[in-house]
Design a protein around this motif. Structure first.
Motif, PDB file in Angstrom:
ATOM      1  N   TYR A 132       0.560  -0.949   0.442  1.00 54.65           N
ATOM      2  CA  TYR A 132      -0.021  -0.028   0.225  1.00 54.65           C
ATOM      3  C   TYR A 132       0.256   1.058  -0.103  1.00 54.65           C
ATOM      4  O   TYR A 132       0.435   2.562  -0.852  1.00 54.65           O
ATOM      5  CB  TYR A 132      -0.939  -0.129   1.092  1.00 54.65           C
ATOM      6  CG  TYR A 132      -1.726   1.253   1.240  1.00 54.65           C
ATOM      7  CD1 TYR A 132      -2.884   1.890   0.683  1.00 54.65           C
ATOM      8  CD2 TYR A 132      -2.639   1.267   2.583  1.00 54.65           C
ATOM      9  CE1 TYR A 132      -3.322   2.436   0.601  1.00 54.65           C
ATOM     10  CE2 TYR A 132      -3.621   2.551   2.608  1.00 54.65           C
ATOM     11  CZ  TYR A 132      -3.152   2.999   1.610  1.00 54.65           C
ATOM     12  OH  TYR A 132      -4.454   4.228   2.067  1.00 54.65           O
ATOM     13  N   VAL A 133       2.357   1.133   0.434  1.00 52.07           N
ATOM     14  CA  VAL A 133       2.877   2.142   0.602  1.00 52.07           C
ATOM     15  C   VAL A 133       2.961   2.725  -0.635  1.00 52.07           C
ATOM     16  O   VAL A 133       3.726   3.678  -1.276  1.00 52.07           O
ATOM     17  CB  VAL A 133       3.829   2.177   1.752  1.00 52.07           C
ATOM     18  CG1 VAL A 133       5.403   3.272   2.141  1.00 52.07           C
ATOM     19  CG2 VAL A 133       2.857   2.267   2.964  1.00 52.07           C
ATOM     20  N   THR A 137      -2.115   2.947  -3.083  1.00 49.77           N
ATOM     21  CA  THR A 137      -3.645   3.115  -3.856  1.00 49.77           C
ATOM     22  C   THR A 137      -3.715   1.597  -3.042  1.00 49.77           C
ATOM     23  O   THR A 137      -2.972   0.491  -3.160  1.00 49.77           O
ATOM     24  CB  THR A 137      -3.550   2.919  -5.035  1.00 49.77           C
ATOM     25  OG1 THR A 137      -5.406   3.374  -4.627  1.00 49.77           O
ATOM     26  CG2 THR A 137      -2.736   1.992  -5.928  1.00 49.77           C
ATOM     27  N   TRP A 138      -4.816   1.204  -2.253  1.00 50.64           N
ATOM     28  CA  TRP A 138      -5.341  -0.153  -1.789  1.00 50.64           C
ATOM     29  C   TRP A 138      -5.833  -0.788  -2.717  1.00 50.64           C
ATOM     30  O   TRP A 138      -6.264  -0.765  -3.564  1.00 50.64           O
ATOM     31  CB  TRP A 138      -6.111  -0.169  -0.858  1.00 50.64           C
ATOM     32  CG  TRP A 138      -6.480  -1.277   0.104  1.00 50.64           C
ATOM     33  CD1 TRP A 138      -7.982  -1.998   0.106  1.00 50.64           C
ATOM     34  CD2 TRP A 138      -5.628  -2.067   0.576  1.00 50.64           C
ATOM     35  NE1 TRP A 138      -7.241  -3.050   0.838  1.00 50.64           N
ATOM     36  CE2 TRP A 138      -6.521  -3.205   1.264  1.00 50.64           C
ATOM     37  CE3 TRP A 138      -4.585  -1.792   1.639  1.00 50.64           C
ATOM     38  CZ2 TRP A 138      -6.382  -4.109   2.081  1.00 50.64           C
ATOM     39  CZ3 TRP A 138      -4.085  -2.340   2.485  1.00 50.64           C
ATOM     40  CH2 TRP A 138      -4.682  -3.234   2.924  1.00 50.64           C
ATOM     41  N   THR A 139      -5.403  -1.915  -3.029  1.00 51.28           N
ATOM     42  CA  THR A 139      -5.531  -2.729  -4.281  1.00 51.28           C
ATOM     43  C   THR A 139      -6.378  -4.699  -4.173  1.00 51.28           C
ATOM     44  O   THR A 139      -6.266  -4.343  -4.698  1.00 51.28           O
ATOM     45  CB  THR A 139      -4.542  -3.000  -5.108  1.00 51.28           C
ATOM     46  OG1 THR A 139      -3.692  -4.058  -4.264  1.00 51.28           O
ATOM     47  CG2 THR A 139      -4.207  -1.649  -5.864  1.00 51.28           C
ATOM     48  N   PHE A 140      -6.727  -4.538  -2.453  1.00 50.98           N
ATOM     49  CA  PHE A 140      -6.840  -5.366  -2.096  1.00 50.98           C
ATOM     50  C   PHE A 140      -8.416  -5.398  -1.988  1.00 50.98           C
ATOM     51  O   PHE A 140      -9.179  -7.009  -1.804  1.00 50.98           O
ATOM     52  CB  PHE A 140      -5.894  -6.090  -0.974  1.00 50.98           C
ATOM     53  CG  PHE A 140      -4.370  -5.817  -1.176  1.00 50.98           C
ATOM     54  CD1 PHE A 140      -4.034  -6.953  -2.107  1.00 50.98           C
ATOM     55  CD2 PHE A 140      -3.581  -5.141  -0.544  1.00 50.98           C
ATOM     56  CE1 PHE A 140      -2.446  -7.102  -2.104  1.00 50.98           C
ATOM     57  CE2 PHE A 140      -2.183  -5.321  -0.536  1.00 50.98           C
ATOM     58  CZ  PHE A 140      -1.824  -6.385  -1.295  1.00 50.98           C
ATOM     59  N   GLY A 141      -9.554  -4.550  -2.107  1.00 51.16           N
ATOM     60  CA  GLY A 141     -10.609  -4.273  -1.708  1.00 51.16           C
ATOM     61  C   GLY A 141     -11.064  -4.528  -0.632  1.00 51.16           C
ATOM     62  O   GLY A 141     -10.410  -4.456   0.449  1.00 51.16           O
ATOM     63  N   VAL A 213     -12.645   0.751   2.488  1.00 54.50           N
ATOM     64  CA  VAL A 213     -12.005   1.328   1.435  1.00 54.50           C
ATOM     65  C   VAL A 213     -12.824   2.812   0.485  1.00 54.50           C
ATOM     66  O   VAL A 213     -13.530   3.083   0.547  1.00 54.50           O
ATOM     67  CB  VAL A 213     -11.853   1.298   0.032  1.00 54.50           C
ATOM     68  CG1 VAL A 213     -11.224   1.203  -1.155  1.00 54.50           C
ATOM     69  CG2 VAL A 213     -11.204  -0.202   0.855  1.00 54.50           C
ATOM     70  N   THR A 214     -11.569   4.123   0.853  1.00 53.74           N
ATOM     71  CA  THR A 214     -12.360   5.232   0.676  1.00 53.74           C
ATOM     72  C   THR A 214     -11.878   5.973  -1.031  1.00 53.74           C
ATOM     73  O   THR A 214     -10.040   5.427  -1.335  1.00 53.74           O
ATOM     74  CB  THR A 214     -12.053   6.446   1.547  1.00 53.74           C
ATOM     75  OG1 THR A 214     -10.964   6.761   2.079  1.00 53.74           O
ATOM     76  CG2 THR A 214     -13.204   5.771   2.580  1.00 53.74           C
ATOM     77  N   ASN A 215     -11.820   6.334  -1.845  1.00 50.32           N
ATOM     78  CA  ASN A 215     -11.476   7.429  -3.128  1.00 50.32           C
ATOM     79  C   ASN A 215     -10.793   8.511  -2.524  1.00 50.32           C
ATOM     80  O   ASN A 215     -11.483   9.669  -2.453  1.00 50.32           O
ATOM     81  CB  ASN A 215     -12.872   6.914  -3.806  1.00 50.32           C
ATOM     82  CG  ASN A 215     -12.100   7.176  -5.299  1.00 50.32           C
ATOM     83  OD1 ASN A 215     -11.084   8.136  -5.450  1.00 50.32           O
ATOM     84  ND2 ASN A 215     -12.685   7.193  -6.562  1.00 50.32           N
ATOM     85  N   GLU A 216      -9.914   8.599  -2.569  1.00 47.07           N
ATOM     86  CA  GLU A 216      -9.453   9.984  -1.738  1.00 47.07           C
ATOM     87  C   GLU A 216      -7.971  10.526  -3.575  1.00 47.07           C
ATOM     88  O   GLU A 216      -7.393   9.587  -3.388  1.00 47.07           O
ATOM     89  CB  GLU A 216      -8.252   9.790  -0.868  1.00 47.07           C
ATOM     90  CG  GLU A 216      -9.343   9.632   0.036  1.00 47.07           C
ATOM     91  CD  GLU A 216      -8.661   9.197   1.263  1.00 47.07           C
ATOM     92  OE1 GLU A 216      -7.326   9.957   1.041  1.00 47.07           O
ATOM     93  OE2 GLU A 216      -8.487   8.673   2.083  1.00 47.07           O
ATOM     94  N   SER A 218      -8.292  10.169  -6.835  1.00 43.54           N
ATOM     95  CA  SER A 218      -8.469   9.015  -8.014  1.00 43.54           C
ATOM     96  C   SER A 218      -7.969   8.214  -7.463  1.00 43.54           C
ATOM     97  O   SER A 218      -7.254   7.178  -8.591  1.00 43.54           O
ATOM     98  CB  SER A 218      -7.955   9.340  -9.287  1.00 43.54           C
ATOM     99  OG  SER A 218      -9.097  10.870  -9.083  1.00 43.54           O
ATOM    100  N   LEU A 219      -7.639   8.135  -6.050  1.00 41.91           N
ATOM    101  CA  LEU A 219      -6.751   6.949  -5.293  1.00 41.91           C
ATOM    102  C   LEU A 219      -7.529   5.911  -4.566  1.00 41.91           C
ATOM    103  O   LEU A 219      -7.793   7.003  -3.688  1.00 41.91           O
ATOM    104  CB  LEU A 219      -5.135   6.996  -4.955  1.00 41.91           C
ATOM    105  CG  LEU A 219      -4.265   7.449  -6.290  1.00 41.91           C
ATOM    106  CD1 LEU A 219      -3.096   8.097  -6.083  1.00 41.91           C
ATOM    107  CD2 LEU A 219      -4.549   6.753  -7.653  1.00 41.91           C
TER     108      LEU A 219
END
Length: 392
Positions: A132-133, A137-141, A213-216, A218-219
């Motif tokens: 994530y760092v 962006t968080w890609t694991f749902g 998970v939030t959208n910040e 566009s990430l």
């Protein structure tokens, strides 16, 4: 930030002068036309500058955290990886040794086993956060976001609580050995294990509820987003009170009463035990206190409770949290060394297991570390039994 504000005011002034010049020119042109037609008119110019001075300059001067973010992208993944590798090896070995010798399990071994499982549950989430760092962006749902958060918190709190249980167990064995001996059974150990895990999960429920998970920009971000200030305050106070203040007080009070008793005992192990006790308290305090202090200062800064340069203070606190967090996490790598590997009995069992796994490495021979030779070399007295409970 000050230079940016000066440039911004300068630009505003230039724009204002241009607009004022345009209006003045228009007025001059109108007066000339009126003079040509012989009209006698008077015009008064009123210009309102209030809109410019009511601008929120802070909104137009975002803090530059590129340096801290770049540092975190290099520092955190490397340290997380080291903690993950060392923690899995050390705590995994503890689990394997205790499971193999489960027929000789007592309350101390049960606590050591659960402490190792807690550390493993805690550090198994680090690869997700390291990724994530790096990618920002968080890609694991959403499920893995919540699962990682609750596993992280449950592993943290359960590890701390089992350290407290081990401290109280050592205290009762040393100070009240005759009255508590019949209560240190396997059934009692299982009951304590269930209670500690239920308590740890209950304390971690807010992380499961409010982490999402939030959208910040566009990430996708995996972050703790409470719906009230009370839960935000809980996220700060729970690790500090339940994870630092109370455990540290319990360890200090119990061990301060244990040490004089050990010193008066007739055993050659007492100096080693005192050093072990001091190392437990010092390591716990040094590794976790800076991180908790950084979290408190960051919370005060975010709540506008600290008056200082927003950008400078925010950058320094973000850097402090990044560094102290990783230092605190390395404590789980030390738990196998502090609580298990310094004990002669556990070291003997670990060496035997490693000898079976990797026979080409010259470990001490099985005869030198057999149970019979160990029992022959031990001093069968009350003082040595009590110290063996501590350094086991």
């Amino acid at each position: 930030m000050h230079s940016f504000q000066c440039i911004l005011f300068l630009c505003i002034g230039i724009i204002s002068n241009i607009r004022l010049y345009a209006v003045t020119a228009e007025m001059t042109k109108s007066k000339s036309l009126s003079a040509d037609v012989g009209a006698d008119t008077t015009t008064t110019l009123v210009y309102d500058y209030a809109d410019y001075y009511s601008l929120n300059i802070i909104n137009f001067s975002p803090c530059d955290s590129h340096g801290v973010n770049a540092f975190g992208k290099v520092f955190l993944p490397v340290l997380y990886s080291l903690v993950f590798i060392l923690g899995v090896i050390g705590n995994g070995l503890v689990v394997c040794v205790l499971v193999k010798h489960r027929n000789h399990t007592n309350l101390t071994d049960i606590c050591l086993l659960n402490l190792a499982v807690s550390d493993l549950l805690f550090i198994l989430t680090l690869p997700f956060y390291a990724h994530y760092v790096v990618v920002s962006t968080w890609t694991f749902g959403d499920f893995m976001c919540r699962f990682s958060a609750v596993s992280h918190n449950t592993g943290f709190f359960s590890g701390i609580f089992f350290m407290v249980v081990m401290t109280l167990d050592r205290y009762t064995v040393i100070m009240h050995s005759l009255t508590v001996a019949r209560y240190r059974t396997l059934r009692a150990g299982i009951a304590i294990t269930i209670i500690v895990w239920m308590l740890s999960f209950s304390v971690s429920l807010p992380a499961l509820t409010f982490t999402k998970v939030t959208n910040e920009s566009s990430l996708l971000a995996c972050s703790y987003t409470p719906d009230s200030y009370a839960w935000e305050l809980y996220e700060l106070l729970a690790p500090n009170i339940l994870g630092l203040v109370i455990p540290l007080l319990v360890m200090v009070i119990c061990y301060l009463r244990i040490i004089p008793t050990l010193v008066n005992m007739r055993t050659t192990k007492k100096h080693r035990v005192v050093k072990l006790i001091v190392s437990i308290i010092v390591a716990f305090f040094l590794f976790w206190t800076p991180y908790n202090i950084s979290l408190v200062l960051k919370f005060l800064k975010d709540g506008k409770k600290m008056q200082s340069d927003e950008c400078t203070l925010g950058g320094n606190l973000k850097l402090a949290v990044t560094v102290t967090e990783t230092i605190a996490y390395t404590h789980c790598c030390l738990n196998p060394i502090i609580y298990a590997f310094v004990g002669q009995k556990f070291m003997k069992r670990a060496m035997q297991l490693l000898k079976d796994w990797v026979p080409w490495i010259p470990f001490p021979s099985r005869n030198d570390m057999s149970d019979s030779s160990y029992r022959k070399s031990s001093i069968m007295s009350r003082s040595s039994e009590l110290t063996s409970t501590i350094i086991k």
